[in-house]
Design an enzyme around this catalytic site. Structure first.
Site, PDB file in Angstrom:
ATOM      1  N   ASP A 142       0.837  -1.193   0.000  1.00 25.39           N
ATOM      2  CA  ASP A 142       0.000   0.000   0.000  1.00 25.39           C
ATOM      3  C   ASP A 142       0.879   1.254   0.000  1.00 25.39           C
ATOM      4  O   ASP A 142       1.431   1.633   1.030  1.00 25.39           O
ATOM      5  CB  ASP A 142      -0.890  -0.040   1.259  1.00 25.39           C
ATOM      6  CG  ASP A 142      -1.680   1.244   1.441  1.00 25.39           C
ATOM      7  OD1 ASP A 142      -1.856   1.987   0.449  1.00 25.39           O
ATOM      8  OD2 ASP A 142      -2.127   1.497   2.575  1.00 25.39           O
ATOM      9  N   ASP A 166      -5.130 -10.313 -15.665  1.00 22.55           N
ATOM     10  CA  ASP A 166      -6.238 -11.252 -15.512  1.00 22.55           C
ATOM     11  C   ASP A 166      -7.308 -10.872 -16.520  1.00 22.55           C
ATOM     12  O   ASP A 166      -7.604  -9.688 -16.696  1.00 22.55           O
ATOM     13  CB  ASP A 166      -6.806 -11.139 -14.089  1.00 22.55           C
ATOM     14  CG  ASP A 166      -7.027 -12.484 -13.469  1.00 22.55           C
ATOM     15  OD1 ASP A 166      -7.841 -13.245 -14.016  1.00 22.55           O
ATOM     16  OD2 ASP A 166      -6.406 -12.769 -12.431  1.00 22.55           O
ATOM     17  N   ASP A 187      -9.686 -16.150 -16.667  1.00 21.54           N
ATOM     18  CA  ASP A 187     -10.522 -16.605 -15.561  1.00 21.54           C
ATOM     19  C   ASP A 187     -11.579 -17.611 -16.032  1.00 21.54           C
ATOM     20  O   ASP A 187     -12.261 -17.372 -17.039  1.00 21.54           O
ATOM     21  CB  ASP A 187     -11.217 -15.357 -14.978  1.00 21.54           C
ATOM     22  CG  ASP A 187     -11.893 -15.605 -13.657  1.00 21.54           C
ATOM     23  OD1 ASP A 187     -11.187 -15.939 -12.687  1.00 21.54           O
ATOM     24  OD2 ASP A 187     -13.134 -15.465 -13.588  1.00 21.54           O
ATOM     25  N   GLU A 223      -7.680 -20.581 -16.714  1.00 20.22           N
ATOM     26  CA  GLU A 223      -8.092 -21.267 -15.493  1.00 20.22           C
ATOM     27  C   GLU A 223      -9.234 -22.195 -15.890  1.00 20.22           C
ATOM     28  O   GLU A 223     -10.237 -21.733 -16.449  1.00 20.22           O
ATOM     29  CB  GLU A 223      -8.570 -20.260 -14.448  1.00 20.22           C
ATOM     30  CG  GLU A 223      -8.904 -20.943 -13.134  1.00 20.22           C
ATOM     31  CD  GLU A 223      -9.872 -20.137 -12.258  1.00 20.22           C
ATOM     32  OE1 GLU A 223      -9.839 -20.316 -11.043  1.00 20.22           O
ATOM     33  OE2 GLU A 223     -10.659 -19.341 -12.802  1.00 20.22           O
ATOM     34  N   HIS A 270      -4.641 -17.048  -5.304  1.00 21.59           N
ATOM     35  CA  HIS A 270      -5.475 -16.224  -4.414  1.00 21.59           C
ATOM     36  C   HIS A 270      -6.770 -16.920  -3.991  1.00 21.59           C
ATOM     37  O   HIS A 270      -7.545 -16.355  -3.229  1.00 21.59           O
ATOM     38  CB  HIS A 270      -5.806 -14.912  -5.127  1.00 21.59           C
ATOM     39  CG  HIS A 270      -6.589 -15.165  -6.384  1.00 21.59           C
ATOM     40  ND1 HIS A 270      -6.033 -15.758  -7.495  1.00 21.59           N
ATOM     41  CD2 HIS A 270      -7.892 -14.946  -6.699  1.00 21.59           C
ATOM     42  CE1 HIS A 270      -6.958 -15.884  -8.429  1.00 21.59           C
ATOM     43  NE2 HIS A 270      -8.095 -15.397  -7.976  1.00 21.59           N
ATOM     44  N   ASP A 271      -7.019 -18.129  -4.509  1.00 22.16           N
ATOM     45  CA  ASP A 271      -8.247 -18.849  -4.157  1.00 22.16           C
ATOM     46  C   ASP A 271      -7.987 -20.045  -3.240  1.00 22.16           C
ATOM     47  O   ASP A 271      -8.910 -20.790  -2.915  1.00 22.16           O
ATOM     48  CB  ASP A 271      -8.932 -19.392  -5.427  1.00 22.16           C
ATOM     49  CG  ASP A 271      -9.459 -18.288  -6.320  1.00 22.16           C
ATOM     50  OD1 ASP A 271      -9.807 -17.216  -5.806  1.00 22.16           O
ATOM     51  OD2 ASP A 271      -9.524 -18.511  -7.548  1.00 22.16           O
TER      52      ASP A 271
END
Ligand code: NOJ
Length: 545
Positions: free
Chosen positions: A21, A98, A193, A247, A317-318
């Site tokens: 950040d 993505d 995706d 994916e 991330h899943d």
């Protein structure tokens, strides 16, 4: 085996919201990624995959896009994005975005107009006057009512993620233009995706009775998928020096081969999930005890049976963190490095998910309220509806929630792990004082140092990239061993995937050079818990081959 740049580099996946950040609002951003480019260079990765940074209401953390050509303001601006592309390229790092084209956000102007049956947008999505019984990947009904239109629309994910109607040529053309827009900006490829869900049956009858994903027979393995992918390849991807990784869910080596065989001209590679089921019954919420042999069987199947190029990954991330699922915290360093050794010396493009390289673990959370992820909350509700206890649901969530992978990147031991100067959007893992980049960098025996060695070795020896794969002692439940060979190079990976000392056979490669190991010394015929070794032989006799 045809050579290509995307086969030779490590890919590093960044989940922007949790990476760094820079503007002090508790949310990671593009400027933050730019600041950390030296870290990526030092690590040695050649490609960055960025999870979505497009404009989005963030119902599913950016996988619900409301404008494909704008950057979400939490992440920065288009100028930041252009700067990121330029800075990465200056540092010889390619960028993969993505590509979420199975669905948009319900706030996307296409959907807003489709709801109003506005001209060409009327059929941009799947609409039915009557509700269908399909269920979504997030455990809810997959058809929801639009008050505006007075019909039901399909969403295989959250309510706010309506599925695009790929039958409609205008949809395909708009998507193709959008992809060109990014490629023209200099992007080097896409992670696509849930790409194998694009094609749905023309009409949408009710699905067969099933506990999960009711209706899936109406979109899995639909032959139209291949037409759409060939069209994208022909009209767009083939015109650029880029690559695609799809994916894909519920695929097997046969159905995936159809997507990645080079002569089919569809995708360059796919992510499959078989090895992610080594601790569950295909659906991650049906947990079973992890057994190394299950991981071995799944990985080996793909090495042997896929007619095309594999992907090599342990996390994204899943998924829960690999050390927490497949490793052993009592042998933290050894099991994390063993896992890396097993996966990254196989054939395929290697992917690292942010934090994996420093051994980040699952979150410490105990309360449901500490989790933010929409899937986690939906699954909790569904489980409770099915009368599973709170305790049981929390056990599942603690292991499998996607937020385990989404906790802020742990850079140092300062406040919030150095991710942000203010309270982060998701609680930092409490172990950040010990597990962080700074500590790892100052320790030659860190997981990070080991990852750096693997990355460097892959650049040095072609056999790691292109060599043939062969299992050794495949049925052994504790030893995980295999051989790679290419021309005069032979490489052997030998791992003890157990917490015991094991006597090992007198393998004929034990006198070869050890190019990587996770214990300081080598004991000739015994392997210690989670010990991993990589042997290399470059013979001179067949030098010409
Ligand atoms: C797969 C993505 O990886 C996941 O994060 C997302 O929720 C779904 N697709 C829907 O886009």
């Amino acid at each position: 085996m045809e050579k290509a740049w995307y086969k030779e580099s490590f890919v590093y996946q960044i989940y922007p919201k949790s990476f760094f950040d820079a503007n002090k609002d508790g949310i990671g951003d593009i400027k933050g990624i730019i600041q950390k480019i030296p870290y990526l260079v030092d690590l040695g990765v050649g490609i960055v995959w960025l999870s979505p940074v497009y404009k989005s209401p963030m119902e599913d953390n950016g996988y619900d896009i409301s404008d494909y050509r704008e950057i979400n303001e939490d992440f920065g601006t288009m100028a930041d994005m252009k700067n990121l592309i330029a800075k990465l390229h200056e540092n010889k790092i390619k960028l993969v975005m993505d590509l979420v084209i199975n669905h948009t956000s319900k706030d996307h102007p296409w959907f807003v107009r489709s709801e109003k049956r506005d001209g060409k947008y009327e059929d941009y999505y799947h609409w039915e006057p009557k509700k269908r019984n399909w269920t979504s990947f997030f455990g809810e009904d997959a058809w929801s009512y639009s008050l505006t239109r007075g019909e039901y629309y399909l969403h295989l994910f959250a309510k706010g993620q309506p599925d695009l109607n790929w039958e409609n040529e205008n949809v395909r053309n708009d998507i193709k233009e959008m992809i060109k827009f990014w490629l023209d900006l200099g992007v080097d490829g896409f992670r696509c995706d849930v790409i194998n869900l694009l094609a749905k049956d023309k009409d949408h009858p009710n699905g067969k009775f099933r506990l999960i994903l009711r209706g899936r027979e109406h979109y899995l393995e639909n032959p139209r998928l291949h037409e759409y992918l060939k069209e994208l390849h022909e009209d767009v991807f083939s015109k650029y020096d880029c690559f695609t990784v799809g994916e894909t869910v519920f695929v097997n080596p046969k159905t995936a081969s159809d997507l990645v065989k080079p002569e089919n001209k569809e995708l360059n590679m796919v992510f499959q999930f078989d090895h992610m089921a080594a601790d569950n019954h295909i659906i991650k919420w049906f947990i079973k005890k992890f057994k190394p042999i299950n991981l071995k069987k799944a990985l080996s199947k793909w090495q042997k049976e896929l007619e095309g190029w594999n992907t090599l990954y342990l996390e994204n991330h899943d998924q829960g963190r690999s050390i927490s699922r497949f490793g052993n915290m009592d042998y933290y360093y050894q099991s994390a490095t063993l896992l890396a050794t097993i996966i990254y010396f196989q054939q395929g493009t290697p992917f690292i998910y942010q934090g994996q390289e420093i051994g980040m673990t699952n979150a410490h959370y105990t309360e449901l309220s500490q989790y933010q992820d929409i899937e986690t909350h939906n699954i909790y509700k569904l489980g409770r509806k099915l009368l599973l206890s709170h305790k049981r649901m929390m056990k599942k969530i603690r292991l499998m929630s996607r937020d385990n992978a989404r906790t802020p990147m742990q850079w140092d031991d300062s406040f919030n792990g150095g991710f942000s100067k203010v309270k982060p959007w998701l609680e930092t893992n409490e172990n950040y004082k010990i597990i962080n980049v700074k500590n790892s960098q100052s320790n030659e025996k860190s997981i990070l140092a080991y990852y750096k060695k693997i990355i460097a070795l892959r650049k040095q020896f072609e056999v790691i990239v292109y060599g043939d794969y062969e299992d050794i002692d495949f049925k052994d439940k504790k030893i995980y061993a295999y051989k790679r060979s290419l021309g005069n190079e032979k490489l052997h990976v030998l791992c003890n995937f157990s917490n015991q000392n094991l006597k090992i056979k007198k393998y004929d490669f034990l006198n070869d050079e050890v190019i990587l190991k996770n214990y300081q010394d080598i004991t000739p015929l015994v392997m210690r818990p989670y010990e991993a070794r990589v042997y290399l032989k470059q013979s001179e006799t067949d030098h010409q081959s």
